[in-house]
Motif scaffolding. Sequence first.
Motif, PDB file in Angstrom:
ATOM      1  N   MET A   8       0.848  -1.181   0.000  1.00  0.00           N
ATOM      2  CA  MET A   8       0.000   0.000   0.000  1.00  0.00           C
ATOM      3  C   MET A   8       0.888   1.236   0.000  1.00  0.00           C
ATOM      4  O   MET A   8       1.944   1.237   0.629  1.00  0.00           O
ATOM      5  CB  MET A   8      -0.884   0.033   1.252  1.00  0.00           C
ATOM      6  N   PRO A   9       0.470   2.300  -0.666  1.00  0.00           N
ATOM      7  CA  PRO A   9       1.271   3.531  -0.633  1.00  0.00           C
ATOM      8  C   PRO A   9       1.245   4.164   0.752  1.00  0.00           C
ATOM      9  O   PRO A   9       0.290   3.998   1.505  1.00  0.00           O
ATOM     10  CB  PRO A   9       0.607   4.434  -1.666  1.00  0.00           C
ATOM     11  N   LEU A  10       2.312   4.869   1.063  1.00  0.00           N
ATOM     12  CA  LEU A  10       2.397   5.606   2.324  1.00  0.00           C
ATOM     13  C   LEU A  10       1.806   6.997   2.142  1.00  0.00           C
ATOM     14  O   LEU A  10       1.790   7.527   1.028  1.00  0.00           O
ATOM     15  CB  LEU A  10       3.854   5.745   2.756  1.00  0.00           C
ATOM     16  N   GLY A  34      19.567   4.890  -3.816  1.00  0.00           N
ATOM     17  CA  GLY A  34      18.144   5.189  -3.833  1.00  0.00           C
ATOM     18  C   GLY A  34      17.429   4.349  -2.793  1.00  0.00           C
ATOM     19  O   GLY A  34      18.040   3.527  -2.118  1.00  0.00           O
ATOM     20  N   TYR A  35      16.141   4.581  -2.669  1.00  0.00           N
ATOM     21  CA  TYR A  35      15.360   3.827  -1.702  1.00  0.00           C
ATOM     22  C   TYR A  35      13.911   3.762  -2.174  1.00  0.00           C
ATOM     23  O   TYR A  35      13.477   4.526  -3.038  1.00  0.00           O
ATOM     24  CB  TYR A  35      15.432   4.469  -0.308  1.00  0.00           C
ATOM     25  N   ALA A  36      13.182   2.835  -1.579  1.00  0.00           N
ATOM     26  CA  ALA A  36      11.744   2.714  -1.815  1.00  0.00           C
ATOM     27  C   ALA A  36      11.083   2.404  -0.481  1.00  0.00           C
ATOM     28  O   ALA A  36      11.653   1.676   0.343  1.00  0.00           O
ATOM     29  CB  ALA A  36      11.447   1.606  -2.810  1.00  0.00           C
ATOM     30  N   MET A  37       9.919   2.993  -0.275  1.00  0.00           N
ATOM     31  CA  MET A  37       9.149   2.757   0.953  1.00  0.00           C
ATOM     32  C   MET A  37       7.694   2.499   0.594  1.00  0.00           C
ATOM     33  O   MET A  37       7.178   3.102  -0.351  1.00  0.00           O
ATOM     34  CB  MET A  37       9.183   3.992   1.862  1.00  0.00           C
ATOM     35  N   MET A  38       7.073   1.621   1.359  1.00  0.00           N
ATOM     36  CA  MET A  38       5.643   1.394   1.227  1.00  0.00           C
ATOM     37  C   MET A  38       5.160   0.720   2.497  1.00  0.00           C
ATOM     38  O   MET A  38       5.966   0.240   3.297  1.00  0.00           O
ATOM     39  CB  MET A  38       5.312   0.543   0.012  1.00  0.00           C
ATOM     40  N   SER A  39       3.888   0.696   2.692  1.00  0.00           N
ATOM     41  CA  SER A  39       3.337  -0.052   3.811  1.00  0.00           C
ATOM     42  C   SER A  39       2.774  -1.358   3.256  1.00  0.00           C
ATOM     43  O   SER A  39       2.656  -1.541   2.051  1.00  0.00           O
ATOM     44  CB  SER A  39       2.261   0.748   4.545  1.00  0.00           C
ATOM     45  N   ALA A  40       2.464  -2.257   4.173  1.00  0.00           N
ATOM     46  CA  ALA A  40       1.883  -3.539   3.767  1.00  0.00           C
ATOM     47  C   ALA A  40       0.751  -3.867   4.722  1.00  0.00           C
ATOM     48  O   ALA A  40       0.806  -3.539   5.908  1.00  0.00           O
ATOM     49  CB  ALA A  40       2.936  -4.635   3.798  1.00  0.00           C
ATOM     50  N   THR A  41      -0.270  -4.509   4.178  1.00  0.00           N
ATOM     51  CA  THR A  41      -1.378  -4.979   4.996  1.00  0.00           C
ATOM     52  C   THR A  41      -1.478  -6.487   4.862  1.00  0.00           C
ATOM     53  O   THR A  41      -1.028  -7.073   3.879  1.00  0.00           O
ATOM     54  CB  THR A  41      -2.719  -4.342   4.582  1.00  0.00           C
ATOM     55  N   VAL A  50       5.700  -1.137   7.821  1.00  0.00           N
ATOM     56  CA  VAL A  50       6.274  -0.290   6.777  1.00  0.00           C
ATOM     57  C   VAL A  50       7.533  -0.981   6.266  1.00  0.00           C
ATOM     58  O   VAL A  50       8.326  -1.501   7.056  1.00  0.00           O
ATOM     59  CB  VAL A  50       6.604   1.116   7.318  1.00  0.00           C
ATOM     60  N   ILE A  51       7.699  -0.986   4.970  1.00  0.00           N
ATOM     61  CA  ILE A  51       8.843  -1.620   4.317  1.00  0.00           C
ATOM     62  C   ILE A  51       9.737  -0.524   3.767  1.00  0.00           C
ATOM     63  O   ILE A  51       9.262   0.384   3.081  1.00  0.00           O
ATOM     64  CB  ILE A  51       8.382  -2.517   3.146  1.00  0.00           C
ATOM     65  N   LEU A  52      11.024  -0.614   4.067  1.00  0.00           N
ATOM     66  CA  LEU A  52      12.026   0.289   3.508  1.00  0.00           C
ATOM     67  C   LEU A  52      13.113  -0.559   2.882  1.00  0.00           C
ATOM     68  O   LEU A  52      13.640  -1.471   3.524  1.00  0.00           O
ATOM     69  CB  LEU A  52      12.623   1.179   4.600  1.00  0.00           C
ATOM     70  N   VAL A  53      13.429  -0.286   1.642  1.00  0.00           N
ATOM     71  CA  VAL A  53      14.528  -0.959   0.951  1.00  0.00           C
ATOM     72  C   VAL A  53      15.466   0.130   0.442  1.00  0.00           C
ATOM     73  O   VAL A  53      15.036   1.062  -0.235  1.00  0.00           O
ATOM     74  CB  VAL A  53      14.026  -1.820  -0.223  1.00  0.00           C
ATOM     75  N   ILE A  54      16.744   0.001   0.809  1.00  0.00           N
ATOM     76  CA  ILE A  54      17.757   0.973   0.391  1.00  0.00           C
ATOM     77  C   ILE A  54      18.720   0.281  -0.563  1.00  0.00           C
ATOM     78  O   ILE A  54      19.308  -0.749  -0.229  1.00  0.00           O
ATOM     79  CB  ILE A  54      18.534   1.532   1.599  1.00  0.00           C
ATOM     80  N   ASP A  55      18.874   0.849  -1.741  1.00  0.00           N
ATOM     81  CA  ASP A  55      19.822   0.358  -2.746  1.00  0.00           C
ATOM     82  C   ASP A  55      21.194   0.954  -2.413  1.00  0.00           C
ATOM     83  O   ASP A  55      21.398   2.156  -2.535  1.00  0.00           O
ATOM     84  CB  ASP A  55      19.365   0.784  -4.136  1.00  0.00           C
ATOM     85  N   ILE A  56      22.121   0.110  -1.973  1.00  0.00           N
ATOM     86  CA  ILE A  56      23.438   0.541  -1.521  1.00  0.00           C
ATOM     87  C   ILE A  56      24.464   0.323  -2.623  1.00  0.00           C
ATOM     88  O   ILE A  56      24.406  -0.658  -3.368  1.00  0.00           O
ATOM     89  CB  ILE A  56      23.849  -0.263  -0.259  1.00  0.00           C
TER      90      ILE A  56
END
Length: 134
Positions: A8-10, A34-41, A50-56
């Motif tokens: 789900m979008p934040l 970069g990074y991406a964030m979203m929530s999940a149900t 909440v999901i956070l993924v950071i591209d390192i």
Amino acid sequence: AVTGFEPMPLPGSVEEEASSFFDTDPALREAARGYAMMSATSPDGEPAGVILVIDIEPSFAALPGVDEGFAQGIGESAGTEPVPVTIAGMDAYQIDSPDLSGIAWLDDNLFGLVVGDDQAVLTELARALITANG
């Protein structure tokens, strides 16, 4: 697709706060691409986390102990010591404090972090994400 959870979008305010943090933190600006964030149900529509993924940068992600350092930084900000765990065959760190419950892991050059209220649900969400990423 993440089995058992619906992305789900934040809210825009959360996205703006995260963007500001990433733009002003010198260590993240140096290491992150970069990074991406979203929530999940859950399937019944209950908030899972909440999901956070950071591209390192791969050269940074390959440094010894970078995953532990990442988890230590999150733990310090939450006032607790991360606990090493294994989820879906992946080394991860459980962070549990009154201020923050979460699970962090490094998969190649991607830092994953899930945060929420229920550590059992977060473990299942992390398992689903790790499994989906193969």
